[in-house]
Structures are given as C-alpha cells and as structure tokens.
Design a protein around this motif. Structure first.
Motif, PDB file in Angstrom:
ATOM      1  N   ILE A 201      57.238  16.962-119.867  1.00 39.95           N
ATOM      2  CA  ILE A 201      58.255  16.199-120.604  1.00 39.95           C
ATOM      3  C   ILE A 201      59.658  16.552-120.120  1.00 39.95           C
ATOM      4  O   ILE A 201      60.512  15.673-119.910  1.00 39.95           O
ATOM      5  CB  ILE A 201      58.118  16.452-122.118  1.00 39.95           C
ATOM      6  N   LEU A 202      59.894  17.851-119.891  1.00 35.91           N
ATOM      7  CA  LEU A 202      61.231  18.287-119.486  1.00 35.91           C
ATOM      8  C   LEU A 202      61.526  17.978-118.026  1.00 35.91           C
ATOM      9  O   LEU A 202      62.667  17.657-117.665  1.00 35.91           O
ATOM     10  CB  LEU A 202      61.387  19.786-119.748  1.00 35.91           C
TER      11      LEU A 202
ATOM     12  N   SER B  43      68.065  14.222-126.113  1.00 29.51           N
ATOM     13  CA  SER B  43      68.560  14.966-124.946  1.00 29.51           C
ATOM     14  C   SER B  43      68.541  16.455-125.250  1.00 29.51           C
ATOM     15  O   SER B  43      68.693  16.879-126.391  1.00 29.51           O
ATOM     16  CB  SER B  43      69.982  14.526-124.586  1.00 29.51           C
TER      17      SER B  43
ATOM     18  N   ASP C 140      57.231  11.610-127.353  1.00 26.15           N
ATOM     19  CA  ASP C 140      57.142  12.967-126.801  1.00 26.15           C
ATOM     20  C   ASP C 140      57.745  13.992-127.760  1.00 26.15           C
ATOM     21  O   ASP C 140      57.227  15.111-127.898  1.00 26.15           O
ATOM     22  CB  ASP C 140      57.851  13.038-125.448  1.00 26.15           C
ATOM     23  N   ARG C 141      58.841  13.608-128.407  1.00 24.85           N
ATOM     24  CA  ARG C 141      59.454  14.546-129.365  1.00 24.85           C
ATOM     25  C   ARG C 141      58.527  14.794-130.556  1.00 24.85           C
ATOM     26  O   ARG C 141      58.442  15.903-131.061  1.00 24.85           O
ATOM     27  CB  ARG C 141      60.813  14.004-129.822  1.00 24.85           C
TER      28      ARG C 141
ATOM     29  N   ILE D 262      63.956  20.922-129.040  1.00 23.93           N
ATOM     30  CA  ILE D 262      63.751  19.789-128.134  1.00 23.93           C
ATOM     31  C   ILE D 262      63.388  18.536-128.927  1.00 23.93           C
ATOM     32  O   ILE D 262      63.832  17.423-128.618  1.00 23.93           O
ATOM     33  CB  ILE D 262      62.650  20.114-127.101  1.00 23.93           C
TER      34      ILE D 262
ATOM     35  N   GLU E 299      66.396  10.879-121.132  1.00 23.91           N
ATOM     36  CA  GLU E 299      66.125  10.959-122.562  1.00 23.91           C
ATOM     37  C   GLU E 299      64.636  11.206-122.824  1.00 23.91           C
ATOM     38  O   GLU E 299      63.770  10.684-122.130  1.00 23.91           O
ATOM     39  CB  GLU E 299      66.563   9.663-123.258  1.00 23.91           C
ATOM     40  N   ILE E 300      64.395  11.992-123.858  1.00 29.31           N
ATOM     41  CA  ILE E 300      63.016  12.276-124.261  1.00 29.31           C
ATOM     42  C   ILE E 300      62.610  11.240-125.306  1.00 29.31           C
ATOM     43  O   ILE E 300      63.322  11.030-126.292  1.00 29.31           O
ATOM     44  CB  ILE E 300      62.891  13.700-124.843  1.00 29.31           C
ATOM     45  N   SER E 301      61.497  10.604-125.086  1.00 25.92           N
ATOM     46  CA  SER E 301      61.057   9.539-125.983  1.00 25.92           C
ATOM     47  C   SER E 301      60.698  10.097-127.359  1.00 25.92           C
ATOM     48  O   SER E 301      60.388  11.276-127.516  1.00 25.92           O
ATOM     49  CB  SER E 301      59.837   8.827-125.398  1.00 25.92           C
TER      50      SER E 301
END
Length: 363
Positions: free
Chosen positions: A206-207, A287, A217-218, A282, A212-214
């Motif tokens: 993911i990182l 972000s 995923d978060r 995270i 941007e992290i979806s």
C-alpha cells in the motif's frame, strides 16, 4: 473355628483381611499420581515438538517478506539476505526432522493419526517439497504466487502446531498458570505471528504504491490494527498476567517466570503497540509521510518480538511443568513412605501385642 485360634493367629487373620483393600487404595492413589506425571511429561514433549515448528514459522515468514521485497527491487543485498534466510530454514527443518523421528509417532504425526483429524497433509515429508518449491526461486516466481506458497506453508505449520498441542495434552492443561501460558504459546502468539506476516506484505504494498491511499486500503489497515490490538496483543497480556497471578496457587512460585516474563511482555507490548499506532495513523488520512522502509522496520520489529516472547514463555512453561513434576514425584514418594511406614508400624504393633499376650498367658 475362630475359638480354636490363638491370639496371634486371630490378629494375623484380621491383618490379612484388611491388607487387600488397603493395598488397593495405595495402588489407586499411586496410579493417579503416575497418570498426572505422564500427563505433564507429555506436555513437555509438546513444547519440544513445537519449538522447531515456531522457528520454521518465523524463518519462512521472513523469507516470504524478503522475497516480496526482492521482487519489487531486485536488490543484490536482498538476494544475499534470502540465501542466509534459506540456510536458517534448512537448519530448522533439520531440527524438525530430528524431533519428528523421536516423538512424531507418539504424538500421532502419522498417516493414520493425521487422517483421523483431517490433517493428513501436515507431515514433515510433505512440507519439505513445499519448501523446495520456494527455495531459490525468487527470479522465476510472481509476487502473488510467492505469497500464496509462503502462506500455504505457514498454514500447514500452524496445523502442525495445533496437532502437537492436541496430542501432547497441552490444550488440556489442568493448572491455571500453565493453562494460560499454553493459551499464549499454542494459540495467541502463532495467530498473531501469522497475522503480522499479512500486515507486513499488505502495508508495504500500500505504501510503495505512493499517492493517495484509497479508503478500501485504509479500512484494511484499520482492521489489521484492531485485530492486532484486541485479538492478539490484549489476549497475550491478559493470559500472561493471569498466569503470573495464578502461579502462587499451585506448586509454588517459579522465580525466573516472575523475573523474566514481565520485562519480555513489556518489550513485546511496546513494539506491537508501535506498529498498531502506525497502522492507525496511516488509516486516518489518504496521505501519509510514513515510508515503506519505516513501516517494514516497525512490522519486522513487532514480528521479531513476538517470537522472542514466545521463546521465553515456552521456557517458563517447561519450568512450571517441571516444578509440577517434581511436586508429583515427591507426593508419590511420600505416599510410598507413609504406606511403608504404616506397614512397618503395624508389624511392630502385631509383634508387641502377641508377645505381650503370650507373656500374660504364661504368667
């Protein structure tokens, strides 16, 4: 007929009548103690068998994450690290083969024993080909295939851990202190160690994607954080503290358990909490400034700490069970001593009474 018997003969007859039931009670009592001794000894066998399984669970998980990183970077340093890790896995397999040769049949790691419990695949001879299929294949395997094969091998190892616990009486431990240690070493920590492997790979992926992290995923990372906290860390703390508190209520306090374990628990707790906090950070925002390297370092530290804590807990379990065994053996010796002393006293009393009666009759 009894009227014609002499006094000493009547006393002897009375003794003979009472001896069989007394002997039977002694037999039953000693058999009960012997059962407890055998039961406890089998628990130590279970711990012995589980040690190489845990080493394999650790080193194969580490090999899986190293392979995952190598497939992303093709780094020469990671390739060297993979060769070193493979040597560790090979050494752990040698240990497992040795203990399986010694205890495998007794713990029913046989075709018949495993078939009864739908675990027929989980034999050492079946795991070795799985490992061979992974060893040295980092340049000819996809990330998805590598992950699947490593996780399948880890799942087989966890099944073997479960089987060892079932067949060695560990799962049926009768004392609260060692029962809660068993909950940590046989159930909670292997579960957590398996989960940490998934956390490491998913968090890294993911990182490394950047940007941007979806929200999906978060959410995944938030779920990992919650499971690590509630199902793993809190369970380990609760069971360990219960074991520490209950130890005094059985065969006396084992000082090394109370000196070593609280410190080791704090180390495990701190490193696991650091990773949990990082996962939550995270998950809070699309972000993050946390890099894949920083995340890998925190995850690897938590993973390593879980195995270090396992080593200390299983050593404590052996110490407490050995203390129980010593207590049971003393109890058995005391039973023999009391029975023998009672028999000698009865014989002396018999001789004294018959002589006294004979003397009085002669007078």
């Amino acid at each position: 007929m009894l009227k014609n018997l002499k006094i000493w003969q009547k006393l002897l007859l009375a003794s003979v009548v009472f001896l069989p039931p007394m002997g039977y009670l002694l037999y039953v009592g000693v058999q009960g103690i012997n059962y407890d001794i055998r039961f406890s000894q089998w628990e130590i066998y279970g711990d012995r068998y589980q040690r190489p399984l845990e080493r394999l669970l650790k080193t194969i998980s580490e090999h899986g994450f190293l392979t995952h990183q190598y497939l992303d970077s093709k780094s020469d340093d990671l390739k060297k690290a993979l060769r070193a890790k493979e040597a560790e896995v090979d050494a752990a397999f040698v240990e497992l083969q040795a203990i399986d040769k010694e205890l495998g049949e007794a713990l029913q790691f046989t075709q018949e024993g495993l078939l009864k419990r739908n675990r027929v695949h989980t034999q050492v001879k079946n795991l070795l080909p799985e490992w061979t299929d992974l060893k040295g294949k980092e340049d000819s395997i996809t990330a998805a295939a590598s992950r699947e094969k490593h996780f399948h091998l880890a799942a087989d190892l966890r099944s073997m851990i479960t089987h060892a616990g079932d067949m060695s009486n560990l799962i049926l431990d009768p004392d609260l202190d060692t029962y809660y240690i068993m909950d940590v070493t046989l159930l909670a920590l292997p579960q957590s160690q398996d989960r940490l492997s998934s956390v490491l790979m998913d968090g890294y992926d993911i990182l490394k994607a950047g940007g941007e992290i979806s929200s999906q995923d978060r959410t995944k990372l938030a779920v990992y954080a919650a499971m690590l906290k509630e199902a793993d860390r809190e369970r380990v703390f609760t069971s360990t503290n219960t074991a520490l508190n209950e130890d005094k209520n059985f065969y006396g306090i084992v000082q090394s358990f109370h000196l070593d374990i609280p410190l080791a628990l704090d180390v495990y707790g701190d490193k696991t909490k650091f990773l949990i906090d990082m996962l939550n950070d995270i998950a809070l925002s699309p972000s993050t400034t946390i890099t894949p390297a920083e995340f890998s370092k925190a995850g690897t530290a938590a993973h390593q700490a879980s195995f270090e804590f396992w080593d200390k807990m299983v050593a404590s379990n052996d110490a407490l069970i050995t203390d129980r065994l010593n207590g049971l053996r003393k109890q058995r010796l005391m039973t023999y001593a009391i029975a023998g002393g009672s028999l000698v006293l009865a014989i002396l009393l018999f001789v004294f009474i018959t002589r006294r009666v004979a003397r009085d009759s002669a007078a």
